[in-house]
Design an enzyme around this catalytic site. Structure first.
Site, PDB file in Angstrom:
ATOM      1  N   LYS A 196       0.837  -1.194   0.000  1.00 29.25           N
ATOM      2  CA  LYS A 196       0.000   0.000   0.000  1.00 29.25           C
ATOM      3  C   LYS A 196       0.872   1.244   0.000  1.00 29.25           C
ATOM      4  O   LYS A 196       0.656   2.169  -0.805  1.00 29.25           O
ATOM      5  CB  LYS A 196      -0.901  -0.046   1.232  1.00 29.25           C
ATOM      6  CG  LYS A 196      -2.066   0.908   1.170  1.00 29.25           C
ATOM      7  CD  LYS A 196      -2.960   0.749   2.415  1.00 29.25           C
ATOM      8  CE  LYS A 196      -3.773  -0.543   2.363  1.00 29.25           C
ATOM      9  NZ  LYS A 196      -4.422  -0.838   3.655  1.00 29.25           N
ATOM     10  N   ARG A 250      -3.260   2.866   8.531  1.00 29.80           N
ATOM     11  CA  ARG A 250      -3.556   1.553   7.951  1.00 29.80           C
ATOM     12  C   ARG A 250      -2.302   0.692   7.913  1.00 29.80           C
ATOM     13  O   ARG A 250      -1.212   1.207   7.679  1.00 29.80           O
ATOM     14  CB  ARG A 250      -4.025   1.686   6.493  1.00 29.80           C
ATOM     15  CG  ARG A 250      -5.314   2.378   6.314  1.00 29.80           C
ATOM     16  CD  ARG A 250      -5.589   2.561   4.818  1.00 29.80           C
ATOM     17  NE  ARG A 250      -6.298   3.800   4.610  1.00 29.80           N
ATOM     18  CZ  ARG A 250      -7.465   3.891   3.941  1.00 29.80           C
ATOM     19  NH1 ARG A 250      -8.000   2.823   3.388  1.00 29.80           N
ATOM     20  NH2 ARG A 250      -8.043   5.045   3.818  1.00 29.80           N
ATOM     21  N   GLY A 262      -6.249 -10.481   8.164  1.00 28.81           N
ATOM     22  CA  GLY A 262      -5.964 -11.025   9.485  1.00 28.81           C
ATOM     23  C   GLY A 262      -5.296 -10.002  10.372  1.00 28.81           C
ATOM     24  O   GLY A 262      -5.361 -10.080  11.584  1.00 28.81           O
ATOM     25  N   MET A 312      -4.584  -5.958  11.718  1.00 29.74           N
ATOM     26  CA  MET A 312      -5.363  -4.769  11.981  1.00 29.74           C
ATOM     27  C   MET A 312      -5.500  -3.998  10.697  1.00 29.74           C
ATOM     28  O   MET A 312      -4.545  -3.868   9.946  1.00 29.74           O
ATOM     29  CB  MET A 312      -4.639  -3.904  12.998  1.00 29.74           C
ATOM     30  CG  MET A 312      -5.591  -2.968  13.688  1.00 29.74           C
ATOM     31  SD  MET A 312      -4.726  -1.546  14.292  1.00 29.74           S
ATOM     32  CE  MET A 312      -4.752  -0.517  12.834  1.00 29.74           C
ATOM     33  N   ARG A 370      -3.696  -1.204  -6.462  1.00 33.50           N
ATOM     34  CA  ARG A 370      -2.862  -2.413  -6.417  1.00 33.50           C
ATOM     35  C   ARG A 370      -3.286  -3.315  -7.552  1.00 33.50           C
ATOM     36  O   ARG A 370      -4.399  -3.158  -8.087  1.00 33.50           O
ATOM     37  CB  ARG A 370      -3.023  -3.132  -5.081  1.00 33.50           C
ATOM     38  CG  ARG A 370      -4.457  -3.515  -4.784  1.00 33.50           C
ATOM     39  CD  ARG A 370      -4.593  -4.162  -3.414  1.00 33.50           C
ATOM     40  NE  ARG A 370      -6.004  -4.325  -3.082  1.00 33.50           N
ATOM     41  CZ  ARG A 370      -6.435  -4.690  -1.886  1.00 33.50           C
ATOM     42  NH1 ARG A 370      -5.575  -4.932  -0.916  1.00 33.50           N
ATOM     43  NH2 ARG A 370      -7.715  -4.836  -1.660  1.00 33.50           N
ATOM     44  N   HIS A 373      -2.246 -41.693   1.851  1.00 38.24           N
ATOM     45  CA  HIS A 373      -2.426 -42.497   0.646  1.00 38.24           C
ATOM     46  C   HIS A 373      -3.565 -41.937  -0.205  1.00 38.24           C
ATOM     47  O   HIS A 373      -3.426 -41.723  -1.413  1.00 38.24           O
ATOM     48  CB  HIS A 373      -2.701 -43.946   1.046  1.00 38.24           C
ATOM     49  CG  HIS A 373      -2.935 -44.852  -0.134  1.00 38.24           C
ATOM     50  ND1 HIS A 373      -4.191 -45.135  -0.602  1.00 38.24           N
ATOM     51  CD2 HIS A 373      -2.056 -45.499  -0.937  1.00 38.24           C
ATOM     52  CE1 HIS A 373      -4.082 -45.944  -1.651  1.00 38.24           C
ATOM     53  NE2 HIS A 373      -2.798 -46.177  -1.872  1.00 38.24           N
ATOM     54  N   SER A 399      17.421 -38.784 -10.862  1.00 31.85           N
ATOM     55  CA  SER A 399      16.086 -38.246 -10.636  1.00 31.85           C
ATOM     56  C   SER A 399      15.969 -38.003  -9.137  1.00 31.85           C
ATOM     57  O   SER A 399      16.065 -38.944  -8.341  1.00 31.85           O
ATOM     58  CB  SER A 399      15.030 -39.234 -11.120  1.00 31.85           C
ATOM     59  OG  SER A 399      13.751 -38.714 -10.849  1.00 31.85           O
ATOM     60  N   CYS A 438      11.203 -36.120  -9.386  1.00 33.15           N
ATOM     61  CA  CYS A 438       9.956 -36.853  -9.595  1.00 33.15           C
ATOM     62  C   CYS A 438       9.117 -36.957  -8.334  1.00 33.15           C
ATOM     63  O   CYS A 438       8.238 -37.777  -8.240  1.00 33.15           O
ATOM     64  CB  CYS A 438      10.227 -38.236 -10.171  1.00 33.15           C
ATOM     65  SG  CYS A 438      11.142 -39.311  -9.053  1.00 33.15           S
ATOM     66  N   TYR A 445      14.401 -31.445 -16.094  1.00 33.47           N
ATOM     67  CA  TYR A 445      12.945 -31.606 -16.140  1.00 33.47           C
ATOM     68  C   TYR A 445      12.377 -31.765 -14.735  1.00 33.47           C
ATOM     69  O   TYR A 445      13.098 -32.074 -13.792  1.00 33.47           O
ATOM     70  CB  TYR A 445      12.541 -32.811 -17.002  1.00 33.47           C
ATOM     71  CG  TYR A 445      12.916 -34.143 -16.413  1.00 33.47           C
ATOM     72  CD1 TYR A 445      12.053 -34.791 -15.504  1.00 33.47           C
ATOM     73  CD2 TYR A 445      14.096 -34.777 -16.751  1.00 33.47           C
ATOM     74  CE1 TYR A 445      12.396 -36.015 -14.951  1.00 33.47           C
ATOM     75  CE2 TYR A 445      14.451 -35.999 -16.205  1.00 33.47           C
ATOM     76  CZ  TYR A 445      13.587 -36.615 -15.307  1.00 33.47           C
ATOM     77  OH  TYR A 445      13.924 -37.816 -14.759  1.00 33.47           O
TER      78      TYR A 445
END
Lengths: 876, 876
Positions: free
Chosen positions: A23, A93, A102, A104, A337, A455, A764, A831, A851
């Site tokens: 801000k 602010r 969350g 003030m 913003r 799982h 990997s 991976c 990758y």
């Protein structure tokens, strides 16, 4: 020289958001480009951190600089803070580096007291306005600084309104408001034991401190944990001279976006209220007017606002979310913003702005939050239908998407119902590998236990099926096929709906809408592909998953787990016989039974992927995972294998482990049972050679050895693999190429990657296991303390969600370097689940991986995140 | 230029043992100092490695250099290899960097064939000698090069001797020997399908190859694994011209030591045989004469030999083990090396040689194998009594020393019997923490399960009690209190004897002799203390252990585990109630019950140690380890805590973990249950303050937090600790100092040690856990594969016995550096089992630790090893 803690708006700019907060930086920027901004100053985020580090104390130096700022502000405005004739009022602010609910929020009209309110009354010639401003100030200050329950204040207003027979606050007279002020001050005295502070300077410092303290209030900490925002950012405080939208009918206040944040349409979008202060717009007491109406109400102001909006969008090069106030016919910008937007709007705006020539493709792809793509890839609840939904429980948003269907409590029932054409939601306490088929048959999965990496959660994400896990406030009674939630019981066949993106569970059936993957989505993906350096592979164990991933743009498979294939109902008996074989000869016999099945699996994969690479990992889990645990299954197996039940139990027992994660698994299986590795290698090679012949594709199998910690291990197993391959090649008269590589998931392998690379042809990184071992956590057991760690703010990020860059990441970075020392051209990828997480992807791009591999439904996210990583890492 | 593979003796020296092997380097050295050595050359260890790397192929280059060496040898000796008139014969022997049984040893008389044997016969005028040499050659060549069962050769000799009625080989006539040669050649042809090689050059190359191959024969690999010898040393081959001790009565051969290797006495010690070749001395067919007899038999030769012995001992500065041959009255030295000796002899020789002014104290302490001290610190079996002992089983030598006593099968029975004055051997399948008192009461511990790091083994080593673990060939029936071994059953009260240094289990009672710790032992320890840099601390949980360690010279306690105290019979009920408390308040109540007990524990420790530092570790194991597992105990606890048995079981169940090693333990307990850490801190501080007051000692408690992986963890727990301490200090009006530090045992903590050091005031490396997590092994489960790894030669060393320097050690070294970056003066030590292992100690000295901490009975070993480390690391 003293450290600078306070910056006038004219001293800052938009690049200083780390120091001034979002801000404050934008107010400074708007000031610099000459827009009408009520002037003020920002107390920096560094001041906040200093305040916290000094156990919540403002230093004298800081106080002096704030007072100096007020003096300058007096000069700029021609008013004077606390003056009896022309008093300066300010708003206070918070403003952190990133937008963060969350904390003030706002105090308006600060500087009022019994003296200055009279001056304001006289100067504005509007006593009602002055006293209304005063009572609002006391109410806000009492609420946010003094932490007094705001209902206490509301009760006074309500009582007077009822007494006088008013419907609206606006009907309150000056005398009424004076009474309100008096009674508010009494409330403050009762609650705090002290008089309401009358000294404006005192009010100001207390308000600044309240903002600083609010950085560490519990809601703020939870928000940061959920959103992976570091706890050491701190917040800035903006002190700004007041302008008033509540001065009469030529005043007003509003919020607007330069484009439509829901659809992306290129048209001013927003609303405003005549004669109101900011809070009234939000409070919803009066219904605001659409912004377009302003053109009729105040054409000049509208014109100026529309121009300002254009200037801001052009200046920032992005859609803006603005707050403004009209004070006696004069427009003031209070905030701007980059605007939040839905995923479809983000795509639309990005594509439009490229087409308008306002931004480059590189910029466009950084404008879309990669994670937000997820909502485009799955069914969602129809907005209207959802409004009628009744939430009966809430759990973890474990796998995104919306699902509706009849509840079933076993995999078998779920399969049967699905075959009957029913929509199914599978409900389990927790799932296990035997449930996989049932999970495939369902529209959604609900479990009462387990976390984000249980799982159910992992498999559901892999399948792209929605899942809500760990819903602790429902009771699942699998035996009696019912679940209880919110005091109500639901039985087999009842409808429920679950939202895996929010974790909410609804009663009954809610309509869903399918994903939309063409148009802007396709355009953005195309641009991302042009820009990114990382290849995107997928983790897939079945042709179905592989196909799905190809549709999403995967360029190969980074991980095929062979053990999931072992759990198939048709095979598990053979698998178990193999495991419990008394000697190598018997085991080889049973392995021969498994060979054709595994080969068919791999043929299926190669038929889908053709020349695209597939990295197949040899058997990884400890063998006892495949053995039966239920009495009846044990008995059946004993009979099948011609053993007594006691012998069978003793056999199963002998395979049990104290710490299976650290036990006899991965490469250790391949070293001690080379015949298993040989069977799998043969299955892979025969499949590859046959599909290559059938299709003409140039297939180069990649065989991956898991859990390697020593060069000697991979050397030993590689010998088994290569010997098997040479045999197969001779039998098949083939000269197929192949690569043998390893997972890097044991800390020792990362430390000695240069040695490992002497044998491994590719790496990997298995960052799941590497994270577990580097932290010394078992993911299955960490629940007991990890939540407390999160609440305490120990983590910058959850290390299982996003890679722990400084710890685990250091090992990865080092291993990449060491590996390349030995083999400069070595192919390296990742991976684990981190392969689909944007911050992790940025890290992997930076350390030079080739990758990332992720579950099919994460492929589009990974494509976009990889492109963003390429842009950001180029900038760094 | 071509690489040099072959070195004439005159080209080398004693420093080249890595290249030439020990034997070759010493032959070169003796040649250089002018001693009578039959000349020859050495094929280097590098040649061996090259041969192995090329899949067992001698390169052309190597063959050429060997031929070149033979030509030079022809010139030196004036004979000619393969010559029909004056043939050169050679011996071929292996010689690795370190002495290493298991490889191919010796071939004598190489170069003989049907032609050269005649020349030798003529030249020596001794046909019997010539033909005997020939048949010996074929036999040795057949055995070691061609791998023909040597019994086949022996059978021929026996048959002829029987046929002719001879008692000794020496009675064989020339014709007999010619028959033997003929039949030997037939055996070779039968077994190999080829004629015995007649070409000397062919014989030589085959012999060289056989030596190279023997480096990797299974016996050699096993030996290297057992003795932690790297597999990439390779062996050299020594080709040496033959001299003959079997030329008649003015010839002979022998071995001798410059001092007595059993006692250390400074007097030539050894034996010899007239008219014999080397193998006859070992074969034991004739009884050799003591070396002193040589003075009478051949006074001139004896005088020369005694002088040579002196020269060699002075030259090498150490007791020598020599081989010599007398060829026709002329002395030849065939080998010299530093002699192996018993531990008492090692001490005696080292002390004597310092007193004689031959070596410095630094050299003296490097002459004693630190591990060998172990045998001096424990009772041993009386040699004579042992000869009558009958071995009934064999297991792992888990904790050194000898013990004899009546067998008991439960800890309770053992305690009762010991209180009755009986000698006890405790026999269990495996031990658990509840057995500790019973283990204390016993002379020895025998278990049928578990490895070198099982509970029994670790605890027994800590106590200094002998232990044989994992005796798989006995069956322990705890219920019926009997054990079966070798088909025989032993019941409660029967005597057995166990040797924890060899793993042997004997029937009946065998007399033991107590250790002798004064005299030379004390002198060496004193010298070691002058030289070493590392402090030596001990791991001790009881005043008794602490006292023991002080007697052995410990300078502090590096690790006091507080959990062992929790298992005490008196406390475990309170501990269990504490663990199962439903809330913090209840838990605090039970903790208050435990506080006075823990305080008494710590007072006992401080009373023994006074100002010497004690590092006390907060509770480490997962809480479920303290809970009952037996039905009856569960029932009792349920009643005690006013719960139903079902509730109790559910409660216990909820604490179970899949991977307890990686679960809710260590610092994670202290974060989630700060009240436990607070109680322990209070107990420590109150104890320290009270003992300080009572004794006037200046005590500085060291409180250690285990299993830290993140700075945030230690910061959080340190807050609890410091707050508690400040409270205690105020209550007690004390200004006591203290330190709060951490274990480094989680890989992440090692990687980020600079961050951890911001909070930790000291580091103690827990290399047990660090090894487990870095390798990803659970020690309890690794048995399934780790033995196979050892057999396959994967390890240079067993990483649980000696620190894995390149992997785990790299993390340690790095953490030391990072920690010192943050706190340059930070105290760092190690408290795992590695702290008492000489190679690990050398490593810890090198990376700059301040101390090692080991079990009390390892303290003298650590003192010596630390001194050796100081000397060696100074040299490096």
């Amino acid at each position: 020289m003293d450290k600078k803690w306070v910056y006038m708006f004219s001293e800052g700019n938009a690049d200083q958001r780390n120091l001034l907060g979002g801000k404050g930086a934008n107010l400074a920027e708007m000031t610099n480009i000459g827009l009408p901004v009520p002037q003020g100053f920002t107390v920096s985020t560094e001041a906040c951190l200093d305040y916290i580090n000094k156990d919540n104390e403002l230093t004298e130096e800081m106080v002096e600089q704030i007072e100096e700022g007020m003096k300058k502000l007096n000069d700029i405005t021609g008013k004077k803070f606390g003056d009896e004739e022309n008093p300066l009022l300010v708003s206070v602010r918070s403003g952190a580096r990133v937008s963060m609910p969350g904390m003030m929020d706002t105090i308006l009209n600060l500087g009022l007291n019994d003296t200055t309110v009279e001056a304001l009354s006289k100067k504005s010639e509007n006593p009602r306005f002055a006293w209304d401003s005063y009572r609002r100030f006391i109410q806000m200050f009492g609420d946010v600084v003094q932490e007094i329950d705001k209902n206490k204040f509301e009760a006074v207003l309500d009582e007077i309104k009822e007494r006088e027979g008013y419907n609206y606050d606006t009907e309150l007279t000056v005398d009424d408001l004076k009474e309100v002020v008096g009674r508010y001050k009494e409330i403050v005295k009762e609650e705090t034991g002290e008089e309401f502070p009358t000294e404006p300077k005192d009010q100001l410092l207390k308000a600044v401190e309240a903002v600083f303290r609010s950085w560490n209030n519990p809601r703020a900490i939870v928000y940061r944990n959920l959103n992976e925002i570091p706890h050491d950012y701190g917040t800035a405080v903006n002190v700004q001279s007041m302008v008033f939208g509540n001065m009469g009918d030529n005043s007003g206040t509003g919020v607007a976006f330069t484009r439509n944040p829901a659809t992306g349409e290129n048209k001013l979008y927003g609303e405003y209220l005549i004669n109101a202060q900011g809070e009234d717009v939000v409070a919803g007491v009066r219904t605001p007017e659409p912004i377009a109406r302003l053109e009729q109400d105040m054409p000049e102001v509208y014109k100026q606002f529309a121009e300002t909006a254009h200037i801001l969008e052009d200046h920032y090069g992005d859609m803006q979310d603005m707050e403004f106030t009209i004070d006696d016919g004069k427009l003031y910008m209070l905030q701007t913003r980059n605007g939040k937007r839905t995923a479809p709007a983000a795509l639309q705006i990005a594509v439009d702005m490229v087409n308008e020539g306002k931004i480059s493709k590189e910029e466009a792809i950084t404008r879309i939050e990669a994670k937000a793509l997820d909502q485009l890839l799955h069914p969602a609840f129809d907005e209207e239908s959802l409004e009628e939904g009744v939430v009966i429980a809430e759990g973890l948003a474990a796998s995104p998407g919306a699902g509706t269907g009849k509840i079933y409590f076993t995999a078998e029932d779920a399969i049967a119902a699905a075959e009957n054409g029913e929509d199914v939601i599978l409900v389990r306490k927790e799932t296990s590998p035997e449930d996989i088929e049932g999970m495939h048959a369902s529209n959604g999965i609900l479990t009462s236990r387990g976390g984000m990496t249980s799982h159910a959660a992992v498999v559901a994400r892999g399948m792209g099926t929605c899942c809500v896990a760990g819903v602790e406030d429902i009771v699942v009674d699998e035996d009696n096929k019912k679940l209880t939630a919110g005091g109500k019981t639901y039985t087999e066949g009842d409808y429920i709906s679950i939202d895996g993106s929010t974790g909410k569970v609804y009663e009954g059936s809610i309509k869903t809408v399918p994903p939309e993957l063409s148009g802007n989505f396709a355009t953005i993906m195309e641009w991302a592909d042009e820009i990114r350096n990382l290849d995107i592979r997928t983790n897939a164990d079945s042709p179905r998953d592989a196909k799905q991933a190809l549709d999403f743009g995967a360029e190969g498979i980074g991980l095929t787990r062979t053990e999931h294939m072992f759990f198939d109902e048709d095979r598990i008996p053979a698998v178990r016989r193999m495991i419990l074989s008394p000697d190598r000869e018997t085991r080889e016999k049973y392995l021969a039974d498994l060979l054709p099945m595994q080969k068919e699996d791999f043929k299926g994969m190669y038929e889908v992927m053709r020349e695209k690479p597939i990295t197949i990992r040899l058997l990884d889990p400890p063998l006892h995972e495949f053995l039966p645990t239920e009495e009846e299954d044990i008995e059946a197996l004993a009979e099948d294998m011609d053993m007594s039940v006691e012998e069978m139990k003793a056999n199963i027992d002998s395979l049990k482990e104290f710490n299976p994660m650290l036990g006899h698994r991965g490469v250790r299986l391949a070293v001690t049972y080379p015949e298993i590795a040989a069977m799998q290698t043969r299955a892979i090679m025969e499949a590859a050679i046959e599909v290559a012949e059938e299709t003409g594709a140039d297939i180069v199998p990649e065989i991956m050895i898991p859990l390697v910690g020593m060069k000697e291990e991979i050397k030993d197993v590689k010998k088994t693999i290569v010997e098997t391959i040479e045999k197969v090649k001779e039998e098949k008269n083939s000269d197929i190429d192949y690569e043998v590589g390893t997972m890097i998931e044991i800390p020792r392998a990362a430390v000695l990657a240069d040695q490992i690379a002497e044998e491994a042809e590719f790496f990997s990184f298995g960052t799941n296991d590497l994270t577990q071992m580097t932290f010394g956590y078992s993911r299955d057991d960490a629940g007991k303390f990890i939540n407390e760690y999160k609440e305490k703010g120990f983590y910058q990020v959850d290390p299982f969600a996003s890679i722990d860059q400084e710890g685990v990441g250091k090992l990865v970075e080092n291993a990449v370097k060491l590996g390349h020392q030995t083999r400069p051209d070595m192919k390296m990828g990742v991976c684990g689940e981190h392969g689909g997480e944007p911050n992790s992807i940025k890290f992997f791009d930076k350390v030079g991986l080739d990758y990332v591999s992720c579950s099919p439904f994460r492929v589009p996210i990974a494509r976009l995140a990889a492109a963003q990583a390429a842009v950001e890492n180029k900038e760094d």
